[in-house]
Design an enzyme around this catalytic site. Structure first.
Site, short mmCIF file in Angstrom:
data_model
loop_
_atom_site.label_atom_id
_atom_site.label_comp_id
_atom_site.label_asym_id
_atom_site.label_seq_id
_atom_site.Cartn_x
_atom_site.Cartn_y
_atom_site.Cartn_z
N GLU A 1 -9.59 -10.26 -7.43
CA GLU A 1 -8.63 -9.15 -7.33
C GLU A 1 -7.57 -9.22 -8.44
O GLU A 1 -7.17 -8.18 -8.98
CB GLU A 1 -7.99 -9.14 -5.94
CG GLU A 1 -9.01 -8.74 -4.87
CD GLU A 1 -8.56 -8.98 -3.44
OE1 GLU A 1 -7.38 -9.35 -3.22
OE2 GLU A 1 -9.40 -8.81 -2.53
N LYS B 1 0.85 -1.20 0.00
CA LYS B 1 0.00 0.00 0.00
C LYS B 1 0.89 1.25 0.00
O LYS B 1 2.11 1.17 0.20
CB LYS B 1 -0.91 -0.03 1.23
CG LYS B 1 -1.89 -1.21 1.26
CD LYS B 1 -2.89 -0.97 2.39
CE LYS B 1 -3.64 -2.19 2.77
NZ LYS B 1 -4.61 -1.92 3.87
N PHE C 1 -15.16 3.97 7.64
CA PHE C 1 -13.77 4.20 7.22
C PHE C 1 -13.58 4.07 5.71
O PHE C 1 -12.47 4.27 5.21
CB PHE C 1 -12.83 3.22 7.96
CG PHE C 1 -13.12 1.77 7.72
CD1 PHE C 1 -12.60 1.10 6.61
CD2 PHE C 1 -13.92 1.04 8.60
CE1 PHE C 1 -12.87 -0.24 6.38
CE2 PHE C 1 -14.21 -0.31 8.37
CZ PHE C 1 -13.67 -0.94 7.25
N HIS D 1 -1.60 -5.47 1.57
CA HIS D 1 -2.86 -6.21 1.40
C HIS D 1 -2.54 -7.62 0.90
O HIS D 1 -1.57 -7.80 0.16
CB HIS D 1 -3.74 -5.50 0.35
CG HIS D 1 -4.86 -6.36 -0.14
ND1 HIS D 1 -6.05 -6.50 0.55
CD2 HIS D 1 -4.97 -7.16 -1.24
CE1 HIS D 1 -6.83 -7.35 -0.10
NE2 HIS D 1 -6.20 -7.77 -1.19
N ARG E 1 2.91 -7.22 9.19
CA ARG E 1 2.32 -6.12 9.97
C ARG E 1 2.88 -6.11 11.39
O ARG E 1 3.07 -5.04 11.98
CB ARG E 1 0.80 -6.25 9.97
CG ARG E 1 0.19 -5.86 8.61
CD ARG E 1 -1.29 -6.15 8.58
NE ARG E 1 -1.92 -5.67 7.35
CZ ARG E 1 -3.13 -6.03 6.94
NH1 ARG E 1 -3.85 -6.88 7.66
NH2 ARG E 1 -3.63 -5.56 5.82
N TYR F 1 -11.96 -2.45 -2.62
CA TYR F 1 -12.48 -2.53 -1.26
C TYR F 1 -14.02 -2.49 -1.22
O TYR F 1 -14.60 -2.08 -0.21
CB TYR F 1 -11.90 -1.41 -0.40
CG TYR F 1 -10.49 -1.71 0.09
CD1 TYR F 1 -10.21 -2.90 0.78
CD2 TYR F 1 -9.45 -0.80 -0.09
CE1 TYR F 1 -8.94 -3.18 1.24
CE2 TYR F 1 -8.16 -1.09 0.37
CZ TYR F 1 -7.92 -2.27 1.04
OH TYR F 1 -6.67 -2.56 1.52
N THR G 1 -5.36 -7.70 10.75
CA THR G 1 -5.72 -6.38 10.21
C THR G 1 -5.23 -5.27 11.14
O THR G 1 -4.72 -4.24 10.68
CB THR G 1 -7.25 -6.30 10.03
OG1 THR G 1 -7.67 -7.38 9.20
CG2 THR G 1 -7.66 -4.98 9.39
N ARG H 1 -1.68 -14.69 3.84
CA ARG H 1 -2.42 -14.08 4.95
C ARG H 1 -1.70 -14.31 6.28
O ARG H 1 -1.63 -13.43 7.13
CB ARG H 1 -3.84 -14.67 5.03
CG ARG H 1 -4.79 -14.23 3.96
CD ARG H 1 -5.09 -12.75 3.98
NE ARG H 1 -5.76 -12.28 5.17
CZ ARG H 1 -6.32 -11.07 5.29
NH1 ARG H 1 -6.28 -10.20 4.28
NH2 ARG H 1 -6.89 -10.70 6.39
N ASN I 1 -1.38 -0.08 7.42
CA ASN I 1 -0.87 -1.42 7.74
C ASN I 1 -0.10 -2.06 6.59
O ASN I 1 -0.03 -3.28 6.46
CB ASN I 1 -2.00 -2.31 8.29
CG ASN I 1 -3.17 -2.43 7.34
OD1 ASN I 1 -3.08 -2.03 6.19
ND2 ASN I 1 -4.26 -3.00 7.82
P1 IDP Z 1 -7.32 -6.86 5.70
O1 IDP Z 1 -6.54 -5.76 5.03
O2 IDP Z 1 -6.58 -7.44 6.87
O3 IDP Z 1 -7.82 -7.91 4.74
P2 IDP Z 1 -10.06 -5.80 5.83
O4 IDP Z 1 -11.05 -6.08 6.92
O5 IDP Z 1 -10.34 -6.35 4.48
O6 IDP Z 1 -8.61 -6.20 6.36
O7 IDP Z 1 -9.97 -4.20 5.71
C1 IDP Z 1 -9.32 -3.59 4.64
C2 IDP Z 1 -8.51 -2.45 5.17
O8 IDP Z 1 -9.39 -1.46 5.66
C3 IDP Z 1 -7.60 -2.79 6.33
O9 IDP Z 1 -6.35 -3.31 5.92
C4 IDP Z 1 -7.47 -1.47 7.04
O10 IDP Z 1 -6.45 -0.67 6.41
C5 IDP Z 1 -8.80 -0.82 6.78
N1 IDP Z 1 -9.73 -1.01 7.92
C6 IDP Z 1 -10.42 -2.13 8.21
N2 IDP Z 1 -11.18 -1.94 9.29
C7 IDP Z 1 -10.99 -0.66 9.66
C8 IDP Z 1 -11.52 0.13 10.74
O11 IDP Z 1 -12.34 -0.31 11.55
N3 IDP Z 1 -11.06 1.42 10.81
C9 IDP Z 1 -10.14 1.93 9.93
N4 IDP Z 1 -9.64 1.21 8.90
C10 IDP Z 1 -10.05 -0.07 8.78
#
Ligand code: IDP
Length: 151
Positions: free
Chosen positions: A128, A11, A59, A117, A104, A51, A93, A87, A114
């Site tokens: 994707e 990212k 968010f 992805h 991470r 997304y 996350t 993963r 973070n």
């Molecule tokens: P992942 O990246 O671990 O697969 P996802 O739940 O798919 O996690 O969320 C995508 C991205 O959205 C996360 O990597 C994070 O940057 C952001 N994100 C997810 N949940 C939140 C939240 O509750 N607040 C702020 N950002 C969030």
């Protein structure tokens, strides 16, 4: 375990912090193959599609703005069990809940920054890869370590 492909992406924060080689190196040295790779600044449309499952969440706007703010490095990785392995190597996350030794867990503390992805299932990976890569941009190659090419 069958060979699979997954989509991973450094990212904008990972690119800006100079983590591209460190992150990709972990996958290469583990034995996964890079079969597609590109650097681009995604449009908001592309970031929103990527997304899409989060549309409507508080968010979502910030997430799309951030992803489309700067270059990312998108990669198709191939190998045995690579979807789940990527993963596991990525971590949780919430980076503060990620184990040390994960990407991470070693490189991040903020959920919104973070660094990387990785597709969360085989179906997500297929979707994707199709979203980020044209068919001809994913290549097929065989490692010199795969066969007895040397005398
Ligand atoms: P992942 O990246 O671990 O697969 P996802 O739940 O798919 O996690 O969320 C995508 C991205 O959205 C996360 O990597 C994070 O940057 C952001 N994100 C997810 N949940 C939140 C939240 O509750 N607040 C702020 N950002 C969030």
């Amino acid at each position: 375990m069958a060979s699979e492909q997954t989509y991973i992406m450094i990212k904008p924060d990972g690119v800006q912090r100079g983590l591209v080689a460190a992150i990709l190196g972990r996958f290469e040295t583990r034995g996964f193959q890079i079969v597609g790779m590109k650097m681009l600044t995604p449009t908001k449309e592309l970031a929103s599609s990527h997304y899409g499952e989060h549309e409507g969440k508080p968010f979502f706007g910030g997430l799309v703005d951030f992803l489309s703010s700067g270059p990312v490095v998108g990669v198709v990785l191939q190998g045995k069990g690579v979807v789940a392995a990527a993963r596991m190597m990525l971590g949780a996350t919430k980076p503060l809940e990620s184990a040390p030794g994960t990407i991470r867990g070693d490189f991040a503390i903020d959920m919104g920054r973070n660094v990387m992805h990785a597709s969360d299932s085989v179906d997500s990976a297929t979707r994707e890869i199709g979203l980020w890569f044209k068919k001809e941009e994913v290549v097929s190659w065989t490692s010199c370590a795969a066969g007895s090419l040397l005398e």
